[in-house]
Motif scaffolding. Sequence first.
Motif, PDB file in Angstrom:
ATOM      1  N   ASP A 163      29.084  21.446  20.031  1.00 15.37           N
ATOM      2  CA  ASP A 163      27.967  22.142  19.404  1.00 15.37           C
ATOM      3  C   ASP A 163      28.368  23.599  19.224  1.00 15.37           C
ATOM      4  OD1 ASP A 163      25.683  23.274  18.576  1.00 15.37           O
ATOM      5  OD2 ASP A 163      24.462  22.655  20.280  1.00 15.37           O
ATOM      6  N   SER A 166      26.252  26.303  20.657  1.00 12.48           N
ATOM      7  CA  SER A 166      25.798  26.313  22.044  1.00 12.48           C
ATOM      8  C   SER A 166      26.142  27.589  22.826  1.00 12.48           C
ATOM      9  CB  SER A 166      26.315  25.079  22.778  1.00 12.48           C
ATOM     10  OG  SER A 166      27.665  25.238  23.093  1.00 12.48           O
ATOM     11  N   ARG A 226      24.237  17.420  21.279  1.00 12.33           N
ATOM     12  CA  ARG A 226      25.267  17.573  20.256  1.00 12.33           C
ATOM     13  C   ARG A 226      26.620  17.799  20.877  1.00 12.33           C
ATOM     14  NH1 ARG A 226      25.366  21.273  15.150  1.00 12.33           N
ATOM     15  NH2 ARG A 226      27.236  20.055  14.821  1.00 12.33           N
ATOM     16  N   ASP A 227      26.589  18.428  22.040  1.00 12.44           N
ATOM     17  CA  ASP A 227      27.861  18.715  22.705  1.00 12.44           C
ATOM     18  C   ASP A 227      28.257  17.458  23.489  1.00 12.44           C
ATOM     19  OD1 ASP A 227      29.997  19.649  24.083  1.00 12.44           O
ATOM     20  OD2 ASP A 227      29.055  21.537  24.664  1.00 12.44           O
TER      21      ASP A 227
END
Lengths: 509, 366
Positions: A163, A166, A226-227
């Motif tokens: 991400d 992030s 997402r990460d």
Amino acid sequence: MGNLTPELARIHEEVRELARTYGLDTFDVIFELVDFDELNMIAAYGGFPKRYPHWRFGMEYEQLSKSYAYGLSKIYELVINNDPCIAYLMRSNGLTDQKLVMAHVYGHCDFFKNNAWFAHTNRKMMDAMANHGTRIRNYMDRYGVEVVEDFIDRVLSIDNLIDIHSPYIRRESKEEDGSEDLEIPRLRAKDYMDRYINPPEYLEAERKKMEEARAGNLRFPKEPARDVLRFLLDHAPLERWQQDVLAILREEAYYFAPQGMTKIMNEGWAVYWHSTMMCRHLVRADEVVDYCDHHSGTLGTRPGQINPYKLGVELFRDIEDRWNRGAFGLEWARLEDSEDRRRYDVGAGLGREKIFEVRKVYNDVTFVDEFITPEFAEDQKLYVYGFNQRTGRYEIVDRDYRKVKAQLLWSLTNFGQPRILVVDANHNNRGELYLWHDWNGVDLQFRMAESTLKNVQALWGRPVHLETREEGEPRLLTFDGKSFSFLEIGGSREPGETVGQAAEGEGGT
Amino acid sequence: MVRRIDTDHTRFREIVRGRIKKNLKKFVSSGEMIGKRGDRYVSIPIPQIQLPKFRFGKNPKGGVGQGEGEKGDAVDGQENGSGEAGDAEGRHVLEVEVGLDELAEILGEELELPRIEPKGRKILSSLGGRWKGIRNVGPQSLKHFKRTFRQALKRQISAGTYDPENPVIIPIPEDRKFKSRKEEMIPQANAVIIYMMDVSGSMGKEQKEIVRIEAFWLDTWLRSQYRNLEVEYIVHDAVAHLVDRETFFHLRESGGTKISSAFELCDRLIEQKYSPLEWNIYPFHFSDGDNWSSRDSEKCVRLLKERILPCVNQFGYGQVKSAYGSGQFKKDLDAALGDDERVVTSDIPDRDGILASIKDFLGKGR
């Protein structure tokens, strides 16, 4: 540090002085003079000579060496985002080229230091990479080269699932554990009527309903992640050394990500500064032809391709010109005639200031989105091309600047790669991992996706699913450790699907 | 000291060769390096391993380009113009032009191709020769003074009779060296490539493109091996025609497929123009493997056996995979002529298969 010849050292001094007068703000720059083979080697390691061992660096090296040996291409310059900023010069380059490269490097270095997207990159990456190298070598000694390398291969296969935003998100330090009392909504009633309108049995029933609802919400992860690398790092059943290797590779992925996000800007900025410094100060009369040859080679375009150097520098120049004229803002934007917009000049003189600001806060996506104007697209002869089924070839489709912009943005968003998130780590209540592809009109390459999913499964240990679409129809690709299945999943209320839609809203796409 | 990169490089080579980490073997593909020759870009094959990633399939949307042209004009060059932005570091690469000879050399090196021995009489001619050899005997007039003195110096040093303070060197008869002529042989041979291709409906755009790329490399290599290379093009569906290069790669017919028609024409061409005594002949036939009837395939085999094969260095058949092709023809050829070393058949499943197929065709050095 640095091993420049006296002549090159003098030029470096000159370039540094120039850069300072122009307001470029860089870390200290150290130039290392290397021969072509060393340069190929360092470049193969992504600029870090002491990186961990891996065959892909060998592959990269072979490609670079071969294309150098066959005279196809050669690397002119290599610069590392680090404090101090390290840059390599090829010993065999002519003096004109060295000047140009130095000026170019100062552009990059200013960009690294000041662009917001690099703010969270590790500026001591030289050391960190060497440290990573040592750790991974140790694991290889202890667990075997093959074992560690196989693990690295698996992680590299998903190292684009990070991400990029992030590092900028400040997270709540403590997650709410959800044990606070529930406020049970009562029906409105006067005090003396309350006992009748909201009898205890009713309240009790309501409370039960809410608790059940909350239990249903105890999905993990709460928000789609997402990460994916981070998620696996935290939750996959990995051994200590595997966690460490995964963390290392993730860190490196985050380190390199901003360079992918700012390719057009970063190169454009560097070209802007090398051309400014070279043309105004550094080039001697007898060097003009060499300089022009190299410069035009850098900016050359090919049909069907965008040259980031060219697009970047032209955009910066256009911005500078517009802000010098004051060609921005409401009054200018309201001009309908393109000639009026071109001629508009209130002598604002803000060009330089503006481009410095732009290099600070934009990335390629926002850069292209904000600054490509109809006039720019026309002057630069930008077009969108597409495949014509009838003639069986790629053809120019449109020159409308909105279409050009949309197409460019499409290819730049998320590095032109699919967005894939973890939506459920306990799918079917069996600890299966459910990934969701945020489908945006283009299908995955399914054969690749299968192999990749296999790698995810190897890390996760339990069966893994990937929800995606094929020509718009929902599909579920599953690998259970032994075999694949590829199912149509229309209509059913799959948990992944519902969460998926929620994620769609969250992503704002 | 072993450099780190050498370790990584060796490992990479071993994976490519399939010695270690066999699980990666399926990700080995032929990548390419783009070189520029004149106005054209050519791609030079180089093995690479691509780890699987979640990626988009073929992007039907196209991309963004820059340059002249009207709506509807073709865009040549790379088709995936605005692919994904790489995360390569601030590297700065310039491209250089390559000559055709170099290309052939690169290809030869990459695929480890043997040099071709022209067939038949060793038709070599001497190109005057040059003074590049050294011999121990010869006429005085050809004595090589420098070498002679060097030999004498070596002898005196090893015998301990050399005095640096008083450097006198006296050659004795055994020290004498003589220049010698080395005859340079250059092949005087001529070669002709006869390309035949099925242009019936089932051979699509992609199949022709594969043939085109393959033909480019075959041309390039054979040209580097022969002084004089002619190329002939034959297209066929149910009937065959002799055409020019342009037509060959772009013609599209819709008729049936009768491969024998092309072989007949090829045979006639050899008879009329290319006497096997003077020419090294290389017929290549490309199709997707469909033929009109098995009877026609039998006829093809007969034609090959009786007429064509006795005249040629090698007959190559490349079977390009298409959605419609049955692939039967290659099976027929292999069954009938599989043990004849003048016949090479090769499957070309897709673009990645081109290299392997070139190696099939040229690897025998015929």
